[in-house]
Write an enzyme that holds these catalytic residues in place. Structure first.
Site, PDB file in Angstrom:
ATOM      1  N   ASP A 117       0.849  -1.195   0.000  1.00 48.47           N
ATOM      2  CA  ASP A 117       0.000   0.000   0.000  1.00 48.47           C
ATOM      3  C   ASP A 117       0.888   1.250   0.000  1.00 48.47           C
ATOM      4  O   ASP A 117       2.120   1.153   0.108  1.00 48.47           O
ATOM      5  CB  ASP A 117      -0.917  -0.033   1.228  1.00 48.47           C
ATOM      6  CG  ASP A 117      -2.245   0.705   0.994  1.00 48.47           C
ATOM      7  OD1 ASP A 117      -2.334   1.471   0.020  1.00 48.47           O
ATOM      8  OD2 ASP A 117      -3.174   0.519   1.797  1.00 48.47           O
ATOM      9  N   ASP A 165     -10.622   2.740  -3.010  1.00 53.34           N
ATOM     10  CA  ASP A 165     -11.160   1.546  -2.347  1.00 53.34           C
ATOM     11  C   ASP A 165     -12.644   1.357  -2.625  1.00 53.34           C
ATOM     12  O   ASP A 165     -13.414   2.318  -2.625  1.00 53.34           O
ATOM     13  CB  ASP A 165     -11.012   1.665  -0.826  1.00 53.34           C
ATOM     14  CG  ASP A 165      -9.574   1.503  -0.363  1.00 53.34           C
ATOM     15  OD1 ASP A 165      -8.692   1.265  -1.210  1.00 53.34           O
ATOM     16  OD2 ASP A 165      -9.350   1.620   0.854  1.00 53.34           O
TER      17      ASP A 165
END
Lengths: 435, 435
Positions: B158, B219
């Site tokens: 990430d 997301d």
């Protein structure tokens, strides 16, 4: 200002001035064609779904044979696009001859034979929203008599192609005309929806005197966004709307879309629960021939229906709005009971919400709590902290019974809860000792 | 301009320059914790749902025992919030000792014993998005080796708390470091999502060389709006994105939320079908212990999975966008086949869409058509007009097989279809006579 105006209006009219046809002392329940079937008139290519007498007979069969009727779902309501494009040679509305070859009266009798009721639709403009003949001012008496002759039980009067002046004349005139037929016909007015739904353009006192229910806001669509949009509007304006509702006179946030294509099971439970809190008419618009068992079990939930149908007819309110996205709704019910609804606007995961009944303005005591969608029952003291796990876009709904020591006066004067008209009907819900 | 740049880049790199670890020649499938379980570390009050080894072992049991594994769902992926807040005394990442008392290696072996694979998560900043220790540049080699020592099979890197310069160094460095461990570890890069997902900031040629998959965009959340938002972005940018995908290198529109709280059954089928068209990784994020049979049947649909997993690995495209809200998507498949997807953005009622295969740029011939979600099969001439009834927010998905006379060159030069990079891999899908 609005508050003062409404309090005054309410004090004058009291609780008895609903439309004097004796109908719909609890919110009407049934089935309405529009959201699911729209203006589908293509019977050649889509015979099972087009607006025709077959569709309404099919739904009547399902309501009567599958146990819906016994739950209270008794209206079968036609919406737009049922009529011929021309009035008959006596100037009367007539159904499309190909799609309703038996005529409306025969359809009404088909329903009556099964213990059901028939609703029909008209519009105050020259044309309906879908372009069929309207019922402008000069046709009101004729059309009201036609519907009565056909033995229709409910009439929805839409407002496309009409202006504010016509509406101001037409909606009361139709009320009178329907009453004058001598046949009890439930009367649904789209008037407020065409005037923004709020005072000063909308006079809810008058609406309560001439209509049994009224559409305050835009049409529902088959999406969760649409449900949320309606819910937002109704609870943001609850101080105006809740005093308007009562036996025989109901705010109508539009149809239930449970069983259609756009709602998850969580969202379907949420619509059912929020409509119960709102004392909303429960008109399903779905395909009862193919509806899933999951959707059925939500629409058939007896406790949710009994909350919706509570005899006091007091519309519930949002009492808590948390930054977390959790909201709490409350509706006082007869027999010293109440409904509590925990709703999550989150889109991540179940949220564990901690509160207590005393934080939700319940007075001291031990309460019985029934979970509407799980059938679990517990006892709960007002002071006990509890956790409810609320799913994303879902609800937890409780029926809370005795001792029901609601201190309503304190409730309405409390911090976040001011602005609600104090309604003496609610005193019936409170043990005398607290008043 | 972009088109020219990409065509050039593609011509240079050809089709072989995926990350050279031999992994993920078809889109990876499995289960990933984040969307459904987030950073729930409250094992005391929420033991069944908190991020702990128990959760991953539970899901592994379900994948292995309930037939998911045989369908291809083999990865069990940890996301954020798994680690201790401190590195160990040798500077290595370590799992939270209370929530992962057995350690990651033991968990990996639990999975391997069941024919499954373990994925883990890190972040290029000093901290992960959830505030746990990150893997900044100077920790990359150490952490890569730690994951290899633990016998981890996949790593998601990430980008919270890192800047563009660090990312430019770090993502390739981690790729090298993972390769250098000698253990095949699938590599998921969040890099493009942090740089807006588009050139010139994002270099998809380079991504294909260093990562097996990458998150291009934000997301996913548990809502239909979120799915639509992702779908919009991916297909609005299809000219940039489709050439980037291929065996070993995949665009990742994020997890499947089927089986959670926010999607109706129609919408669940739509996500499954659109992810299949996109050749997207299929990581479920749901509760496999309690998932409904309806959601299961969608996630287990063998034809949808086989379209997703097609060996050519060509990402599909939107080829029609009607004013009615109907859209058509197309993906070329091996064995001269293709997938066709009809999708409705409407929120009213099923829409009857009329078209023909020739209108959808199929060349002359008679095709076999299998309906993915109903298992119906028919034959269809290219010139035959047909009607598909597409439900609101729903899809109709077809697998179209021989003769599959796709005239791809004409297709790519056609009116609404220009701008697609012509990919010589696709020629394998086309009978030679058409080239």
């Amino acid at each position: 200002m609005h508050f003062a105006v409404f309090f005054f209006a309410f004090a004058l009219t009291g609780t008895t001035l609903a439309l004097d046809n004796g109908l719909m002392r609890t919110p009407p329940m049934g089935w309405l064609a529009w959201e699911r079937y729209r203006c589908d008139i293509d019977c050649e290519n889509d015979p099972k779904n087009c607006i025709s007498e077959n569709l309404f007979m099919d739904m009547a069969d399902r309501l009567a044979e599958d146990g819906w009727k016994e739950l209270g779902y008794v209206y079968v309501n036609i919406d737009d696009c049922w009529s011929s494009k021309q009035r008959d040679d006596q100037g009367r509305l007539q159904p499309d001859p190909k799609r309703f070859p038996g005529g409306i009266q025969k359809l009404a009798r088909y329903l009556h034979d099964r213990g059901l009721k028939l609703g029909i639709y008209g519009d105050m403009g020259k044309l309906t929203c879908g372009g069929y003949p309207g019922t402008p001012l000069d046709k009101i008496e004729l059309d009201a008599q036609t519907f009565a002759d056909w033995e229709v039980d409910m009439f929805k009067y839409d407002g496309c192609y009409s202006n504010a002046t016509e509406q101001e004349q037409g909606y009361p005139l139709m009320s009178k005309a329907l009453n004058a037929t001598g046949r009890p016909i439930g009367y649904s007015c789209s008037w407020p929806a065409y005037q923004g739904g709020l005072p000063p353009k909308v006079n809810y006192t008058q609406l309560g005197e001439i209509c049994n229910l009224w559409r305050n806001y835009g049409d529902i669509q088959d999406s969760w966004d649409s449900v949320l949009n309606i819910v937002d509007w109704f609870f943001e304006n609850q101080d105006v709307l809740t005093p308007a509702a009562g036996p025989g006179r109901w705010n109508d946030p539009d149809m239930l879309i449970i069983g259609d294509f756009g709602l998850s099971m969580e969202q379907s439970r949420s619509q059912m629960a929020l409509w119960a809190i709102m004392a909303a008419p429960l008109f399903m618009s779905n395909d009862l021939r193919t509806i899933s068992s999951g959707a059925q079990s939500i629409l058939r939930n007896k406790m949710a229906i009994s909350i919706n149908q509570d005899a006091l007819g007091i519309q519930g309110r949002r009492i808590v709005k948390e930054k977390s996205g959790i909201e709490v709704f409350w509706r006082p019910l007869s027999k010293n009971a109440s409904a509590l609804l925990f709703f999550s606007r989150r889109t991540d995961m179940p949220y564990r919400y901690t509160t207590s009944l005393s934080k939700l303005n319940y007075t001291a005591g031990s309460y019985k709590v029934f979970n509407v969608f799980t059938d679990e029952a517990t006892s709960l003291k007002d002071s006990t902290e509890f956790v409810v796990s609320v799913n994303p876009t879902g609800v937890v709904m409780w029926y809370v019974s005795a001792p029901a020591k609601f201190n309503l006066r304190q409730f309405y004067q409390g911090g976040t809860l001011h602005g609600r008209v104090y309604d003496d009907r609610e005193e019936n819900a409170i043990p005398r000792v607290f008043l």
